[in-house]
Design a protein around this motif. Structure first.
Motif, short mmCIF file in Angstrom:
data_model
loop_
_atom_site.label_atom_id
_atom_site.label_comp_id
_atom_site.label_asym_id
_atom_site.label_seq_id
_atom_site.Cartn_x
_atom_site.Cartn_y
_atom_site.Cartn_z
N THR A 41 14.97 -14.34 -14.77
CA THR A 41 15.84 -13.29 -15.37
C THR A 41 15.18 -12.00 -16.11
OG1 THR A 41 17.42 -14.76 -15.58
CG2 THR A 41 17.69 -12.86 -16.80
N GLU A 42 13.89 -12.48 -17.09
CA GLU A 42 13.56 -11.24 -17.94
C GLU A 42 12.49 -10.43 -16.93
OE1 GLU A 42 11.20 -12.79 -20.85
OE2 GLU A 42 12.81 -13.69 -21.91
N ALA A 43 12.01 -11.03 -15.70
CA ALA A 43 11.08 -10.51 -14.90
C ALA A 43 12.13 -9.48 -14.10
CB ALA A 43 10.31 -11.24 -13.94
N LEU A 44 13.24 -9.97 -13.61
CA LEU A 44 14.18 -9.24 -12.91
C LEU A 44 14.58 -7.93 -13.74
CD1 LEU A 44 16.52 -11.91 -11.21
CD2 LEU A 44 14.98 -10.07 -10.01
N ASP A 45 14.74 -8.37 -15.18
CA ASP A 45 15.37 -6.97 -16.03
C ASP A 45 14.17 -6.06 -16.04
OD1 ASP A 45 17.39 -8.39 -16.67
OD2 ASP A 45 17.15 -9.30 -18.25
N HIS A 46 12.85 -6.56 -16.06
CA HIS A 46 11.56 -5.61 -16.00
C HIS A 46 11.67 -4.71 -14.79
CE1 HIS A 46 7.62 -3.89 -16.58
NE2 HIS A 46 7.11 -4.38 -15.60
N GLN A 47 12.15 -5.45 -13.68
CA GLN A 47 11.91 -4.67 -12.69
C GLN A 47 13.17 -3.59 -12.41
OE1 GLN A 47 12.13 -7.50 -9.23
NE2 GLN A 47 9.81 -7.84 -9.37
N LEU A 96 12.72 0.56 -11.80
CA LEU A 96 13.41 1.22 -10.90
C LEU A 96 14.13 2.65 -11.75
CD1 LEU A 96 15.12 -1.19 -8.63
CD2 LEU A 96 13.24 0.35 -8.28
N ASP A 97 14.52 2.18 -12.98
CA ASP A 97 15.47 3.50 -13.81
C ASP A 97 14.23 4.48 -14.04
OD1 ASP A 97 17.54 2.07 -14.04
OD2 ASP A 97 17.09 1.30 -15.77
N GLN A 98 13.11 4.12 -14.33
CA GLN A 98 11.74 5.28 -14.37
C GLN A 98 11.67 6.10 -13.23
OE1 GLN A 98 10.35 6.54 -17.31
NE2 GLN A 98 10.12 8.00 -15.50
N CYS A 99 11.67 5.37 -12.10
CA CYS A 99 11.42 5.90 -10.75
C CYS A 99 12.28 6.56 -10.50
CB CYS A 99 10.81 4.62 -9.59
SG CYS A 99 9.46 3.98 -9.83
N ALA A 100 13.78 6.14 -10.56
CA ALA A 100 15.00 7.30 -10.36
C ALA A 100 14.61 8.40 -11.16
CB ALA A 100 15.89 6.48 -10.80
N ARG A 101 14.21 8.56 -12.30
CA ARG A 101 14.11 9.56 -13.31
C ARG A 101 13.12 10.55 -12.41
NH1 ARG A 101 15.26 6.03 -17.61
NH2 ARG A 101 13.08 5.39 -17.73
N TRP A 102 11.91 9.93 -12.18
CA TRP A 102 10.89 10.71 -11.40
C TRP A 102 11.38 11.13 -9.90
CZ3 TRP A 102 6.83 6.56 -12.98
CH2 TRP A 102 6.28 6.85 -14.11
N LEU A 103 12.01 10.40 -9.20
CA LEU A 103 12.66 11.07 -8.09
C LEU A 103 13.42 12.29 -8.31
CD1 LEU A 103 13.55 7.55 -6.09
CD2 LEU A 103 11.67 9.35 -5.34
N ALA A 104 14.32 11.97 -9.05
CA ALA A 104 15.30 13.27 -9.60
C ALA A 104 14.47 14.44 -9.97
CB ALA A 104 16.19 12.67 -10.49
N SER A 105 13.22 14.45 -10.85
CA SER A 105 12.51 15.62 -11.16
C SER A 105 11.67 15.93 -10.28
CB SER A 105 11.77 15.02 -12.41
OG SER A 105 10.85 14.27 -12.20
N GLY A 106 11.30 15.33 -9.09
CA GLY A 106 10.42 15.56 -8.11
C GLY A 106 8.85 15.15 -8.23
N GLU A 137 -0.07 -9.91 -6.09
CA GLU A 137 1.09 -9.02 -6.53
C GLU A 137 2.10 -9.60 -5.30
OE1 GLU A 137 4.50 -7.13 -7.66
OE2 GLU A 137 3.03 -7.78 -8.83
N LEU A 138 3.35 -10.21 -5.95
CA LEU A 138 4.44 -10.50 -5.09
C LEU A 138 5.58 -10.09 -5.96
CD1 LEU A 138 5.67 -11.80 -2.18
CD2 LEU A 138 5.74 -13.96 -3.39
N MET A 139 6.24 -9.01 -5.64
CA MET A 139 7.31 -8.82 -6.47
C MET A 139 8.45 -9.28 -6.09
SD MET A 139 9.84 -6.90 -4.54
CE MET A 139 10.65 -6.08 -5.76
N LEU A 140 8.73 -10.27 -5.25
CA LEU A 140 9.80 -11.21 -5.03
C LEU A 140 9.98 -12.30 -5.68
CD1 LEU A 140 9.70 -10.97 -0.80
CD2 LEU A 140 11.23 -9.72 -2.33
N THR A 141 8.73 -12.75 -6.42
CA THR A 141 8.72 -13.81 -6.99
C THR A 141 9.85 -14.07 -8.23
OG1 THR A 141 6.08 -14.10 -7.16
CG2 THR A 141 7.37 -15.13 -8.94
N PRO A 142 10.49 -12.77 -8.91
CA PRO A 142 11.53 -13.18 -9.84
C PRO A 142 12.70 -13.73 -8.96
CG PRO A 142 10.33 -11.21 -10.43
CD PRO A 142 9.51 -11.69 -9.06
N GLN A 143 12.97 -12.95 -7.91
CA GLN A 143 14.05 -13.33 -7.05
C GLN A 143 13.98 -14.84 -6.40
OE1 GLN A 143 16.48 -12.03 -2.97
NE2 GLN A 143 15.17 -10.63 -3.95
N LEU A 144 12.63 -15.02 -6.12
CA LEU A 144 12.28 -16.51 -5.33
C LEU A 144 12.68 -17.58 -6.79
CD1 LEU A 144 9.45 -15.64 -3.40
CD2 LEU A 144 11.51 -16.26 -2.49
N ARG A 145 12.27 -17.35 -7.82
CA ARG A 145 12.16 -18.22 -9.06
C ARG A 145 13.35 -18.28 -9.82
NH1 ARG A 145 7.17 -20.99 -8.14
NH2 ARG A 145 7.14 -21.15 -5.69
#
Length: 330
Positions: free
Chosen positions: A275-281, A285-295, A264-272
């Motif tokens: 675009t689709e992988a960046l969209d997935h990331q 983040l959208d889902q994690c933002a919802r979980w951060l907001a809800s606690g 696992e190297l989450m930087l691969t989409p940026q390095l290469r």
């Protein structure tokens, strides 16, 4: 603006806090962000030591993730506006300037909305570790409810988020920590079995916890000898994901167990430029933002330092034993 740049690879003293030109919007679709907080990650220390991952050369601004406010939008930007609170993971590898700075310019599509209830420092600490943990557990290992998981270094940046994501998925979690000081912290995150690896052999402890079967999934954040020994703690037909190069290894036991081995190297989409992988990331983040907001998800802040204290931040990170994430404040 004030920023941190690396002029030559080397130790923490190579991090220079200096005046540099403000970044400018150069093409349609970009936004300019006033950075309120930037995360400090192990990859930052690696690019400092070895130099940029791209051929554009030195000097460059390190730092991969941040949170802040949009102060300018370029032509064609409709999904973001001046004043929007956002967070993101972008730059810092030697091509695009990173986040150890007062401002950054990047494509609007790479920014994600930040709920008002989530502070900038927490948000800045989240992107790299949240994406890494998510992709490791769900995209690589396909972790399911009811499965058992071993997370190494559960008090660290990736580890403490991985524990929580696994629990949200309904998995049972064992984790290793280096000190009894971390016991309460990882227990509070949902770890069921906590192994102080300086006191107990983690393989023996994991096998005892799983009644000899081994875990269905293991996440290695350490590499080397830890990766090699973790093979023995994984159940037959299980998954072992690593964030690091395990080096020269004998794969006989892994092959005999029919393990699925993943990197696992989450930087691969940026390095290469994937675009689709960046969209997935971005969706992660959208889902994690919802979980951060809800606690339902928390990101532990080890300490928040001023940007000019970047040398001290790198020294602390490289000394090991960190609980959670370090943050820099421009």
């Amino acid at each position: 603006m004030r920023a941190v740049r690396i002029h030559e690879p080397g130790g923490p003293e190579q991090l220079r806090y200096e005046e540099v030109p403000d970044p400018l919007i150069e093409r349609p679709g970009q936004v300019k962000v006033a950075i309120r907080a930037a995360g400090v990650n192990p990859v930052d220390t690696k690019v400092r030591q070895k130099g940029p991952m791209f051929a554009e050369g030195l000097p460059f601004i390190p730092g991969c993730d941040a949170a802040g406010e949009i102060v300018e939008v370029g032509e064609g930007v409709t999904e973001r506006a001046v004043g929007d609170r956002i967070f993101f993971c972008h730059g810092g590898l030697g091509s695009a300037p990173g986040t150890y700075a007062e401002f950054a310019v990047l494509d609007a599509a790479r920014t994600r909305p930040l709920p008002d209830s989530v502070d900038f420092e927490t948000a800045a600490a989240a992107p790299l570790v949240a994406i890494t943990a998510w992709e490791s557990l769900f995209d690589r290992a396909r972790l399911q409810a009811g499965q058992t998981l071993l997370v190494h270094a559960g008090a660290g940046g990736v580890g403490h988020v991985a524990i929580q994501l696994a629990r949200l998925q309904g998995a049972r979690v064992a984790t290793t920590v280096g000190s009894r000081n971390h016991l309460g912290f990882v227990a509070g995150l949902g770890a069921e079995e906590i192994i102080v690896y300086t006191e107990r052999d983690f393989v023996d402890a994991t096998l005892a916890w799983t009644e000899g079967r081994g875990v269905e999934v293991a996440l290695d954040t350490v590499g080397g000898a830890t990766w090699r020994r973790t093979v023995e703690a994984v159940a037959y037909y299980g998954d072992l994901v690593t964030l690091l190069d395990p080096g020269e290894v004998d794969l006989t036991e892994a092959r005999t167990r029919n393990l699925r081995l993943s990197f696992e190297l989450m930087l691969t989409p940026q390095l290469r430029g994937l675009t689709e992988a960046l969209d997935h990331q971005g969706e992660i983040l959208d889902q994690c933002a919802r979980w951060l907001a809800s606690g339902e998800l928390r990101v532990e802040l080890a300490e928040s330092l001023a940007l000019e204290q970047v040398v001290e931040a790198h020294r602390r990170l490289e000394s090991g034993g960190m609980q959670g994430k370090l943050i820099l404040r421009p």
